[in-house]
Design a protein around this motif. Structure first.
Motif, PDB file in Angstrom:
ATOM      1  N   THR A 278       3.698  14.071  10.986  1.00 15.42           N
ATOM      2  CA  THR A 278       3.779  12.849  10.193  1.00 15.42           C
ATOM      3  C   THR A 278       3.190  13.118   8.812  1.00 15.42           C
ATOM      4  O   THR A 278       2.028  13.484   8.690  1.00 15.42           O
ATOM      5  CB  THR A 278       3.012  11.706  10.879  1.00 15.42           C
ATOM      6  N   GLY A 279       4.007  12.950   7.785  1.00 16.17           N
ATOM      7  CA  GLY A 279       3.556  13.240   6.436  1.00 16.17           C
ATOM      8  C   GLY A 279       3.808  14.694   6.067  1.00 16.17           C
ATOM      9  O   GLY A 279       4.408  15.459   6.826  1.00 16.17           O
ATOM     10  N   PRO A 280       3.327  15.126   4.889  1.00 17.21           N
ATOM     11  CA  PRO A 280       3.542  16.509   4.440  1.00 17.21           C
ATOM     12  C   PRO A 280       2.927  17.507   5.423  1.00 17.21           C
ATOM     13  O   PRO A 280       1.787  17.345   5.858  1.00 17.21           O
ATOM     14  CB  PRO A 280       2.844  16.557   3.077  1.00 17.21           C
ATOM     15  N   PHE A 281       3.683  18.549   5.726  1.00 14.11           N
ATOM     16  CA  PHE A 281       3.198  19.555   6.675  1.00 14.11           C
ATOM     17  C   PHE A 281       2.107  20.386   6.006  1.00 14.11           C
ATOM     18  O   PHE A 281       2.326  20.962   4.931  1.00 14.11           O
ATOM     19  CB  PHE A 281       4.361  20.440   7.113  1.00 14.11           C
ATOM     20  N   PRO A 282       0.897  20.493   6.582  1.00 19.27           N
ATOM     21  CA  PRO A 282      -0.212  21.173   5.905  1.00 19.27           C
ATOM     22  C   PRO A 282      -0.207  22.686   6.064  1.00 19.27           C
ATOM     23  O   PRO A 282      -1.103  23.358   5.546  1.00 19.27           O
ATOM     24  CB  PRO A 282      -1.437  20.555   6.592  1.00 19.27           C
ATOM     25  N   GLN A 283       0.765  23.246   6.784  1.00 18.78           N
ATOM     26  CA  GLN A 283       0.786  24.695   7.011  1.00 18.78           C
ATOM     27  C   GLN A 283       2.064  25.321   6.455  1.00 18.78           C
ATOM     28  O   GLN A 283       2.651  26.212   7.055  1.00 18.78           O
ATOM     29  CB  GLN A 283       0.657  24.985   8.506  1.00 18.78           C
ATOM     30  N   ARG A 284       2.451  24.864   5.265  1.00 14.40           N
ATOM     31  CA  ARG A 284       3.661  25.399   4.650  1.00 14.40           C
ATOM     32  C   ARG A 284       3.495  26.869   4.303  1.00 14.40           C
ATOM     33  O   ARG A 284       4.429  27.674   4.455  1.00 14.40           O
ATOM     34  CB  ARG A 284       3.998  24.571   3.408  1.00 14.40           C
ATOM     35  N   ALA A 285       2.308  27.232   3.845  1.00 13.98           N
ATOM     36  CA  ALA A 285       2.062  28.630   3.503  1.00 13.98           C
ATOM     37  C   ALA A 285       2.196  29.523   4.729  1.00 13.98           C
ATOM     38  O   ALA A 285       2.858  30.566   4.688  1.00 13.98           O
ATOM     39  CB  ALA A 285       0.674  28.784   2.888  1.00 13.98           C
ATOM     40  N   GLY A 286       1.577  29.124   5.817  1.00 17.56           N
ATOM     41  CA  GLY A 286       1.644  29.932   7.030  1.00 17.56           C
ATOM     42  C   GLY A 286       3.046  30.026   7.589  1.00 17.56           C
ATOM     43  O   GLY A 286       3.476  31.098   8.059  1.00 17.56           O
ATOM     44  N   LEU A 287       3.786  28.885   7.573  1.00 12.73           N
ATOM     45  CA  LEU A 287       5.147  28.899   8.100  1.00 12.73           C
ATOM     46  C   LEU A 287       6.043  29.778   7.232  1.00 12.73           C
ATOM     47  O   LEU A 287       6.846  30.579   7.738  1.00 12.73           O
ATOM     48  CB  LEU A 287       5.689  27.474   8.167  1.00 12.73           C
TER      49      LEU A 287
ATOM     50  N   GLU B 117      -4.568  24.163  -1.826  1.00  9.30           N
ATOM     51  CA  GLU B 117      -5.615  23.853  -0.837  1.00  9.30           C
ATOM     52  C   GLU B 117      -5.328  24.432   0.546  1.00  9.30           C
ATOM     53  O   GLU B 117      -6.202  24.417   1.419  1.00  9.30           O
ATOM     54  CB  GLU B 117      -5.812  22.341  -0.731  1.00  9.30           C
ATOM     55  N   GLU B 118      -4.150  24.954   0.759  1.00 10.03           N
ATOM     56  CA  GLU B 118      -3.793  25.500   2.072  1.00 10.03           C
ATOM     57  C   GLU B 118      -4.379  26.895   2.265  1.00 10.03           C
ATOM     58  O   GLU B 118      -4.397  27.716   1.332  1.00 10.03           O
ATOM     59  CB  GLU B 118      -2.276  25.589   2.225  1.00 10.03           C
ATOM     60  N   ALA B 119      -4.836  27.171   3.482  1.00 13.76           N
ATOM     61  CA  ALA B 119      -5.216  28.542   3.816  1.00 13.76           C
ATOM     62  C   ALA B 119      -3.973  29.420   3.719  1.00 13.76           C
ATOM     63  O   ALA B 119      -2.900  29.044   4.157  1.00 13.76           O
ATOM     64  CB  ALA B 119      -5.790  28.585   5.234  1.00 13.76           C
ATOM     65  N   GLY B 120      -4.118  30.591   3.130  1.00 15.98           N
ATOM     66  CA  GLY B 120      -2.980  31.497   3.008  1.00 15.98           C
ATOM     67  C   GLY B 120      -2.118  31.240   1.799  1.00 15.98           C
ATOM     68  O   GLY B 120      -1.036  31.834   1.668  1.00 15.98           O
ATOM     69  N   PHE B 121      -2.590  30.367   0.858  1.00 20.57           N
ATOM     70  CA  PHE B 121      -1.771  30.036  -0.307  1.00 20.57           C
ATOM     71  C   PHE B 121      -1.476  31.276  -1.156  1.00 20.57           C
ATOM     72  O   PHE B 121      -0.334  31.505  -1.588  1.00 20.57           O
ATOM     73  CB  PHE B 121      -2.476  28.979  -1.156  1.00 20.57           C
ATOM     74  N   VAL B 122      -2.508  32.118  -1.411  1.00 17.21           N
ATOM     75  CA  VAL B 122      -2.316  33.290  -2.273  1.00 17.21           C
ATOM     76  C   VAL B 122      -1.300  34.246  -1.665  1.00 17.21           C
ATOM     77  O   VAL B 122      -0.386  34.729  -2.353  1.00 17.21           O
ATOM     78  CB  VAL B 122      -3.667  33.987  -2.535  1.00 17.21           C
ATOM     79  N   GLN B 123      -1.432  34.499  -0.350  1.00 17.71           N
ATOM     80  CA  GLN B 123      -0.484  35.407   0.294  1.00 17.71           C
ATOM     81  C   GLN B 123       0.920  34.816   0.308  1.00 17.71           C
ATOM     82  O   GLN B 123       1.912  35.548   0.198  1.00 17.71           O
ATOM     83  CB  GLN B 123      -0.951  35.711   1.719  1.00 17.71           C
TER      84      GLN B 123
END
Length: 675
Positions: free
Chosen positions: A589-598, A621-627
């Protein structure tokens, strides 16, 4: 709770003959005292129900077998007392037996529909058996899905009827008179019972709307309550704890033009007589092995001996660890089987103020024999315990036991009469705990524990209050004791597992989570927490099994699929992790917070075209944003779009200053440095 099968017109010489296959309307009203109806006591204005009663056969002194919503309704539908159909408390779940009134009518060709206004009767608890359509939609309140207003329930029932072929069996249930009493200001009545009477008036208005909208076809009508409301009599504010008439006496009306004449009886029929009577009036064979009898002889003016009523409440035992109560009631006498037994002459002493146990030994022996005979009848049904979310909703409604452990009690337990002040104090503590007022809650619970050190409710809720307040070690001591007092109490196991997890005692926590899911295999949070604990212990394969179970139980919960994907990724099962992270995104529900990981998973598993939108949508703000941005740089370079690659690298540098210099010499990004 009141029950109503509604018909039209009076029964006189001009009335048409009753049809062989009549429509049947059943209306139930929760927590309805007879004296809250105008036709019984004149204390309250209830014109719709008064008009129905005036044309029907009235019983102002019918009797419920149990002062709780779900088991009382199941007794209406099965013709059996709770001990025999198996559901003794709200929150338990009816098994596959016994047969119900709705099943019998449906199998004989009736269209069957039910419209429910209160949470204790939601389909998950088993009252839906036999209904083609079971509408238990409830509006979301401040504490969850609690109750639907009478008018809304009536409107939903009438809409269903418009598209339903005859004959039909319609059950409409109203919950408004249940506490808390919050009627509209214009319906508040004067006096001590004013708010409660106002809620009954709300229900009466809803019943009137229902009756006014019904098609003009012959109907069989029955009206009765599931139980009453003590309103402070005998020290009980609401219901469930005692078996006095304030919560056990109910109204009942049968209305069937052409078959039943307008009349009234002081007899004491029972809710278990309702199903046998409806089946008799509709010409169908009776349910097998019931405790009830058909009331048709009485309704037709003949002399009939109605058997004594057998009553029970397990709430003192299930919730608090005190003695359960049983009773046998006739039209005149009531024997309460308690550690200190009570006998009341209801005709001379309707308020049950004078215990005649020492004065009427022959009456006591006769009623004791009835109780023994009733307890020797075979148990037909069984129950399981509802899941944790259901029990939490019931607790929000004030049902503090709500389907907990119901082992057979040992002898020598305290008499509930001696614990009513403690029970009311525990209720106050529970209300304070719900408000997050931990100091007040603990003061109430600890005051009870001083007088009753083994009280399992006070022990458990004290432990939970300390846990919520952050006092983990104190909580652990109390919750260990709670599990010792009642090893089959799933809530105690859950709370102890939670405390052990917070304290970092993961091996013990694992065992308690396993016990919790054994007791409540549909408890999603317990499976998820077990998975988390196993993952922290390095048991990745078992963690994946636990997370899989949680996600299968609640497939629309994106967080559960995300947890499963994380465990699978840690175990190196990237294809499985990708599948389940995609499911998480679909159910979020709402924006998916793991877009970087996916995006990174899609990239790493070769699905680069799909990866682009997720990598581009990742936020700082997501973990894995830089990668994620570095993978996007690689995709843009592969596509020959140097400007887009440069922008992606600049985005990454906002979170990792100096990143550009680190990438010099990396042949994957060489094109960026050839400009």
């Amino acid at each position: 709770m009141a029950l109503l099968l509604v018909g039209c017109g009076g029964a006189d010489s001009a009335s048409p003959a009753a049809p062989e296959r009549p429509n049947v309307l059943l209306i139930t009203v929760d927590t309805l005292r007879p004296d809250a109806l105008g036709w019984v006591a004149g204390e309250n204005e209830t014109p719709a129900l008064d008009a129905l009663a005036a044309e029907g056969f009235r019983f102002p002194s019918a009797v419920s077998p149990v002062p709780l919503t779900l088991p009382a309704h199941l007794s209406m539908f099965t013709g059996m007392v709770p001990r025999r159909h198996g559901v003794r408390d709200n929150g338990q779940v009816l098994g596959a037996a016994p047969a119900t009134l709705a099943e019998r009518l449906r199998d004989a060709g009736w269209s069957t529909g039910a419209f429910i206004s209160g949470y204790p009767l939601q389909a998950q608890f088993g009252a839906d058996r036999g209904f083609d359509h079971y509408d238990d939609t409830l509006p979301v309140g401040a504490e969850g899905w609690l109750e639907r207003p009478a008018s809304a329930t009536s409107a939903a029932a009438l809409e269903w009827l418009r598209a339903t072929p005859e004959p039909w069996f319609l059950w409409v249930h109203y919950y408004d008179p249940h506490d808390p009493y919050e009627p509209p200001e214009e319906l508040v009545r004067p006096g001590r019972k004013g708010l409660y009477h106002g809620e009954v008036a709300v229900t009466d208005r809803g019943v009137g709307e229902l009756l006014a909208g019904l098609p003009d076809t012959p109907r069989l009508t029955v009206f009765a309550a599931d139980h009453g409301e003590s309103l402070g009599q005998h020290g009980e504010p609401t219901h469930g704890f005692f078996l006095y008439d304030s919560s056990m006496r109910i109204p009942m009306v049968f209305h069937f033009p052409g078959r039943i004449s307008s009349s009234e009886s002081s007899a004491a029929p029972r809710l278990v007589d309702l199903a046998p009577t409806v089946l008799d009036l509709t010409g169908l064979p009776p349910l097998e092995g019931t405790d009830g009898v058909s009331l048709v002889p009485t309704l037709e003016g003949a002399e009939q001996e109605i058997p004594p009523a057998y009553l029970e409440t397990r709430q003192p035992w299930i919730t608090y660890g005190w003695s359960p109560l049983e009773a046998v009631r006739t039209e005149r006498w009531k024997l309460v089987l308690a550690p200190r037994p009570e006998l009341y002459d209801l005709m001379a002493d309707p308020q049950e103020a004078t215990n005649r146990i020492a004065d009427e030994r022959p009456v006591v022996r006769r009623l004791q024999a009835v109780a023994r005979e009733r307890k020797e009848r075979p148990v037909v049904g069984s129950s399981t315990t509802a899941d944790a979310e259901a029990l939490a909703q019931l607790r929000a409604l004030g049902y503090l036991g709500s389907g907990g452990s119901d082992r057979e009690p040992p002898p020598g337990l305290p008499d509930p009469k001696d614990r009513i002040q403690a029970r009311n104090l525990l209720t106050e503590g529970e209300l304070a705990l719900r408000r997050q007022d931990f100091r007040s809650a603990l003061a109430s619970f600890e005051a009870v524990l001083e007088e009753d050190p083994g009280n399992r409710f006070a022990t458990l809720r004290s432990g939970i209050a300390h846990l919520k307040a952050g006092a983990v070690e104190r909580a652990l001591t109390l919750l260990e004791e709670s599990v010792r007092l009642d090893p089959e109490q799933a809530e105690a196991r859950f709370a102890l597992a939670d405390a052990l997890t917070r304290a970092g005692r993961l091996e013990r926590a694992e065992q308690e989570w396993l016990e919790t899911v054994r007791l409540q295999p549909r408890r999603v949070a317990a499976w998820a927490n077990l998975g988390t604990t196993l993952g922290r212990r390095g048991e990745l394969d078992r963690a994946i099994e636990a997370f899989t179970r949680a996600a299968e139980l609640d497939p629309g919960n994106g967080l559960l699929w995300s947890n499963l994907a994380a465990a699978e990724q840690s175990a190196g099962r990237l294809d499985d992790a990708l599948e389940h992270l995609l499911k998480a995104s679909e159910n979020w529900t709402g924006p998916f917070p793991q877009r970087a990981g996916l995006g990174a998973l899609l990239f790493d598993t070769g699905r680069r075209a799909e990866a682009r939108r997720w990598l581009a949508a990742a936020r700082p703000e997501e973990a894995g944003f830089v990668q994620a941005r570095l993978r996007l740089v690689a995709l843009e370079l592969q596509a020959g779009d140097l400007a887009a690659a440069e922008q992606a690298l600049a985005d990454a540098e906002t979170q990792a200053p100096g990143l550009r210099q680190q990438l010099r010499g990396d042949e994957r990004f060489a094109a960026l440095f050839e400009l």
